[in-house]
Motif scaffolding. Structure first.
Motif, PDB file in Angstrom:
ATOM      1  N   GLU A 106     116.401 -43.509  62.367  1.00 26.60           N
ATOM      2  CA  GLU A 106     117.517 -43.087  61.526  1.00 26.60           C
ATOM      3  C   GLU A 106     117.369 -43.615  60.105  1.00 26.60           C
ATOM      4  O   GLU A 106     117.750 -42.934  59.138  1.00 26.60           O
ATOM      5  CB  GLU A 106     118.841 -43.543  62.135  1.00 26.60           C
ATOM      6  CG  GLU A 106     119.225 -42.744  63.372  1.00 26.60           C
ATOM      7  CD  GLU A 106     120.524 -43.222  64.006  1.00 26.60           C
ATOM      8  OE1 GLU A 106     121.032 -44.282  63.597  1.00 26.60           O
ATOM      9  OE2 GLU A 106     121.020 -42.523  64.909  1.00 26.60           O
ATOM     10  N   TYR A 133     115.107 -41.224  58.176  1.00 28.90           N
ATOM     11  CA  TYR A 133     115.865 -40.053  57.722  1.00 28.90           C
ATOM     12  C   TYR A 133     116.752 -40.406  56.527  1.00 28.90           C
ATOM     13  O   TYR A 133     116.858 -39.634  55.565  1.00 28.90           O
ATOM     14  CB  TYR A 133     116.721 -39.512  58.865  1.00 28.90           C
ATOM     15  CG  TYR A 133     115.996 -38.602  59.818  1.00 28.90           C
ATOM     16  CD1 TYR A 133     115.803 -37.257  59.526  1.00 28.90           C
ATOM     17  CD2 TYR A 133     115.504 -39.079  61.031  1.00 28.90           C
ATOM     18  CE1 TYR A 133     115.154 -36.414  60.406  1.00 28.90           C
ATOM     19  CE2 TYR A 133     114.845 -38.243  61.918  1.00 28.90           C
ATOM     20  CZ  TYR A 133     114.665 -36.910  61.599  1.00 28.90           C
ATOM     21  OH  TYR A 133     114.012 -36.079  62.470  1.00 28.90           O
ATOM     22  N   PRO A 168     116.912 -33.805  56.227  1.00 30.78           N
ATOM     23  CA  PRO A 168     117.890 -33.227  57.148  1.00 30.78           C
ATOM     24  C   PRO A 168     117.616 -33.646  58.586  1.00 30.78           C
ATOM     25  O   PRO A 168     116.467 -33.736  59.014  1.00 30.78           O
ATOM     26  CB  PRO A 168     117.690 -31.717  56.962  1.00 30.78           C
ATOM     27  CG  PRO A 168     117.115 -31.578  55.582  1.00 30.78           C
ATOM     28  CD  PRO A 168     116.245 -32.781  55.391  1.00 30.78           C
ATOM     29  N   ALA A 169     118.683 -33.879  59.333  1.00 28.02           N
ATOM     30  CA  ALA A 169     118.555 -34.406  60.692  1.00 28.02           C
ATOM     31  C   ALA A 169     117.917 -33.420  61.653  1.00 28.02           C
ATOM     32  O   ALA A 169     117.464 -33.818  62.728  1.00 28.02           O
ATOM     33  CB  ALA A 169     119.930 -34.817  61.208  1.00 28.02           C
ATOM     34  N   ASP A 170     117.870 -32.133  61.279  1.00 30.23           N
ATOM     35  CA  ASP A 170     117.265 -31.145  62.174  1.00 30.23           C
ATOM     36  C   ASP A 170     115.790 -30.903  61.870  1.00 30.23           C
ATOM     37  O   ASP A 170     115.190 -29.967  62.395  1.00 30.23           O
ATOM     38  CB  ASP A 170     118.036 -29.823  62.126  1.00 30.23           C
ATOM     39  CG  ASP A 170     118.052 -29.186  60.735  1.00 30.23           C
ATOM     40  OD1 ASP A 170     117.615 -29.848  59.761  1.00 30.23           O
ATOM     41  OD2 ASP A 170     118.498 -28.023  60.634  1.00 30.23           O
ATOM     42  N   HIS A 171     115.186 -31.756  61.044  1.00 31.11           N
ATOM     43  CA  HIS A 171     113.756 -31.674  60.732  1.00 31.11           C
ATOM     44  C   HIS A 171     113.016 -32.742  61.540  1.00 31.11           C
ATOM     45  O   HIS A 171     113.165 -33.935  61.254  1.00 31.11           O
ATOM     46  CB  HIS A 171     113.497 -31.902  59.240  1.00 31.11           C
ATOM     47  CG  HIS A 171     113.859 -30.739  58.372  1.00 31.11           C
ATOM     48  ND1 HIS A 171     115.045 -30.052  58.487  1.00 31.11           N
ATOM     49  CD2 HIS A 171     113.179 -30.138  57.356  1.00 31.11           C
ATOM     50  CE1 HIS A 171     115.090 -29.089  57.580  1.00 31.11           C
ATOM     51  NE2 HIS A 171     113.968 -29.115  56.891  1.00 31.11           N
ATOM     52  N   PRO A 172     112.230 -32.362  62.538  1.00 31.04           N
ATOM     53  CA  PRO A 172     111.527 -33.375  63.331  1.00 31.04           C
ATOM     54  C   PRO A 172     110.477 -34.115  62.512  1.00 31.04           C
ATOM     55  O   PRO A 172     109.990 -33.609  61.476  1.00 31.04           O
ATOM     56  CB  PRO A 172     110.885 -32.559  64.458  1.00 31.04           C
ATOM     57  CG  PRO A 172     110.796 -31.171  63.926  1.00 31.04           C
ATOM     58  CD  PRO A 172     111.969 -30.995  63.010  1.00 31.04           C
ATOM     59  N   CYS A 201     112.445 -36.358  67.245  1.00 35.10           N
ATOM     60  CA  CYS A 201     112.211 -34.949  67.601  1.00 35.10           C
ATOM     61  C   CYS A 201     113.322 -34.005  67.164  1.00 35.10           C
ATOM     62  O   CYS A 201     113.257 -32.805  67.467  1.00 35.10           O
ATOM     63  CB  CYS A 201     111.994 -34.833  69.101  1.00 35.10           C
ATOM     64  SG  CYS A 201     110.612 -35.839  69.694  1.00 35.10           S
ATOM     65  N   ALA A 202     114.343 -34.525  66.487  1.00 35.43           N
ATOM     66  CA  ALA A 202     115.421 -33.694  65.939  1.00 35.43           C
ATOM     67  C   ALA A 202     116.074 -32.820  67.012  1.00 35.43           C
ATOM     68  O   ALA A 202     116.426 -31.669  66.767  1.00 35.43           O
ATOM     69  CB  ALA A 202     114.898 -32.834  64.796  1.00 35.43           C
ATOM     70  N   GLY A 203     116.219 -33.369  68.212  1.00 34.44           N
ATOM     71  CA  GLY A 203     116.891 -32.655  69.271  1.00 34.44           C
ATOM     72  C   GLY A 203     116.064 -31.581  69.950  1.00 34.44           C
ATOM     73  O   GLY A 203     116.569 -30.847  70.807  1.00 34.44           O
ATOM     74  N   GLN A 204     114.792 -31.483  69.603  1.00 32.16           N
ATOM     75  CA  GLN A 204     113.941 -30.454  70.182  1.00 32.16           C
ATOM     76  C   GLN A 204     113.214 -30.980  71.426  1.00 32.16           C
ATOM     77  O   GLN A 204     112.990 -32.183  71.559  1.00 32.16           O
ATOM     78  CB  GLN A 204     112.942 -29.965  69.138  1.00 32.16           C
ATOM     79  CG  GLN A 204     113.603 -29.337  67.913  1.00 32.16           C
ATOM     80  CD  GLN A 204     112.609 -28.760  66.940  1.00 32.16           C
ATOM     81  OE1 GLN A 204     111.470 -28.493  67.288  1.00 32.16           O
ATOM     82  NE2 GLN A 204     113.039 -28.558  65.702  1.00 32.16           N
TER      83      GLN A 204
END
Length: 206
Positions: A53, A56, A62-66, A114-117
């Motif tokens: 964190e 980031y 952005p938090a959705d960028h792994p 992994c940004a949620g992926q």
């Protein structure tokens, strides 16, 4: 006190101290500037949620960028991802080096980078100082470091320790100077998670 450590310009003893400090800081949950052969990375323990964190936050990413997780070798990569024959072939041909592989993340692998992926991006860098730091981390149980380029989001990726310091300043209290990056552009990215290889980003490996 903010410092840029230059192991190649000082005594062997000082060099060893600088590498040991890099290992110690990452193990303690800090993010540091780390040289690789592509560009300098903002490196932190990929299994430590707070440390990831902080990467980031410092980058403003952005938090959705792994993030790419850097590993010492294929053996450590297998702790993070399912490892098909295609990954084995590419790693044997191009690791250590400027090739990132996107693979299905193991269910028991830390998800923070992994940004949620359900996938994880893995690379084994070839820069000798990066490899010495990762070997030191492996000895204390850290198998992967999240290390996106050490710059604010949207800015030019750094190819020297001076660039890292100029961009990130006091947000990164320690930068390990490994000289100018030999390649100077980001790694090639190949996605192996879709059943067939897909080139996501071109680089030196083509």
């Amino acid at each position: 006190l903010n410092r840029v450590e230059r192991p190649e310009a000082v005594s062997q003893e000082a060099s060893e101290r600088a590498i040991a400090e890099a290992v110690s800081r990452i193990a303690a949950g800090q993010a540091i500037g780390l040289p690789t052969e592509t560009v300098y990375g903002l490196a932190a323990d990929a299994a430590n949620r707070d440390a990831v964190e902080s990467v980031y936050r410092i980058k403003g990413r952005p938090a959705d960028h792994p993030l790419i997780v850097h590993v010492l070798d294929a053996a450590r990569a297998r702790a993070w991802a399912d490892w098909p024959a295609s990954a084995e072939r590419l790693a044997a041909a191009f690791w250590p080096g400027p090739l990132t592989l996107v693979l299905r993340r193991r269910a028991d692998a830390p998800p923070w980078a992994c940004a949620g992926q359900p996938t994880v991006a893995l690379r084994a860098p070839s820069h000798p100082l990066a490899r010495r730091v990762m070997a030191g981390l492996a000895a204390v149980g850290i198998t992967g470091i999240a290390a996106p380029s050490a710059n604010r989001f949207g800015r030019v990726s750094p190819t020297s320790a001076v660039h890292v310091r100029a961009d990130l300043g006091d947000d990164v209290p320690f930068v390990l100077d490994g000289g100018a990056s030999a390649i100077g552009i980001e790694s090639t990215i190949v996605d192996l998670s879709r059943g067939r290889p897909v080139l996501l980003r071109p680089g030196q490996v083509d």
